[in-house]
Design a protein around this motif. Structure first.
Motif, short mmCIF file in Angstrom:
data_model
loop_
_atom_site.label_atom_id
_atom_site.label_comp_id
_atom_site.label_asym_id
_atom_site.label_seq_id
_atom_site.Cartn_x
_atom_site.Cartn_y
_atom_site.Cartn_z
N PHE A 223 76.78 121.58 44.36
CA PHE A 223 77.32 122.06 45.48
C PHE A 223 76.27 122.78 46.36
O PHE A 223 75.20 123.46 46.04
CB PHE A 223 78.23 123.36 45.05
N SER B 71 80.79 127.38 47.69
CA SER B 71 80.70 126.38 48.27
C SER B 71 80.89 126.27 49.75
O SER B 71 82.01 126.71 50.12
CB SER B 71 81.17 125.12 47.55
N PRO C 261 81.86 119.36 45.53
CA PRO C 261 80.60 118.66 45.11
C PRO C 261 80.25 117.16 45.24
O PRO C 261 80.92 116.37 45.50
CB PRO C 261 80.65 119.08 43.42
#
Length: 265
Positions: free
Chosen positions: A111, A120, A131
């Motif tokens: 991330f 994130s 991610p």
């Protein structure tokens, strides 16, 4: 805040024993991404951003998907880092330490994260961060110390140290899925050989996760300790592994418990 950024790498795994089919574990490492030399202690950079990029690749033992890369004149493709650096590093780590061969790695997630919460950050036009995901499809990394498994909540802590003074200069990782033969039956602690294996394996992991571009001003990555407000960091330069096991109750949330009973007369 100047929107300082770093990377968060998470390894997620499970256990091959049928009785543990619903249980999972995860370990994380935060990484400084600097375009230029990385100082032992410093301020996380704010000069790069995640930008949209479709990632969908298939390799021999895994697939990688994602929707971002790092923008910069000499930017970073997260799938290349996962493929070339992180996956081999964690595969070696699994087999080098005290993990049971019933302990398995399934995924790696990378991330981009931003201060002040360390969460994130999305690549525009996406509304939330996601991610870059590496998923093993075969030859899953597993431990190498033999079969058998201690209760999943029993973990061995690897403590991380930096040149940063105070609590923000310290961190740790809890190793999952320890093999019972790493247990000293006399003391209830880890054997000296298991302790050494754990220490050497953890040091090798952190060293292998480093990345240095051939370009002095290209991307450089190092495992670090950072915390709220995620503006400063210290590069991990020392690992300590104790002889006493720790407890991670969150790693025993899904095991089905079988009861026996008998009436009292």
């Amino acid at each position: 805040m100047a929107n300082e950024k770093h990377l968060l790498l998470t390894a997620i795994g499970d256990y091959t024993a049928a009785s543990m089919a619903e249980e999972t574990w995860a370990v994380t490492v935060r990484l400084a991404l600097v375009f230029g030399p990385i100082d032992p202690v410093g301020t996380l950079p704010s000069n790069w951003e995640p930008v949209a990029q479709a990632i969908n690749r298939t390799e021999t033992n895994w697939t990688i998907t994602g929707n971002w890369k790092v923008s910069f004149p000499n930017g970073l493709n997260p799938d290349d880092y996962l493929n070339d650096t992180a996956a081999p590093a964690f595969a070696t780590w699994a087999g080098a330490g005290p993990l049971s061969n019933q302990t398995r790695i399934r995924e790696l997630k990378l991330f981009p994260c931003v201060s002040p919460l360390g969460k994130s950050v999305p690549a525009p036009p996406y509304s939330q961060g996601s991610p870059c995901l590496l998923t093993w499809t075969s030859n899953y990394p597993v431990g190498s110390t033999g079969s058998g498994l201690l209760p999943p909540q029993i973990a061995l802590a690897a403590s991380h140290r930096t040149q940063q003074i105070g609590r923000r200069g310290r961190g740790r990782m809890f190793m999952p899925g320890i093999n019972p033969n790493q247990l000293d039956s006399t003391t209830g602690e880890i054997t000296s050989a298991g302790q050494t294996r754990a220490l050497n394996g953890q040091v090798a992991l952190l060293e292998a996760l480093k990345y240095d571009s051939a370009d002095p001003l290209g991307p450089h990555i190092a495992p670090v300790i950072t915390g709220k407000p995620f503006t400063n960091y210290g590069v991990i330069n020392t690992v300590r592994v104790g002889s006493v096991f720790d407890t991670q109750r969150r790693r025993r949330r899904s095991v089905t418990e079988n009861y026996i009973e008998k009436p009292v007369t």
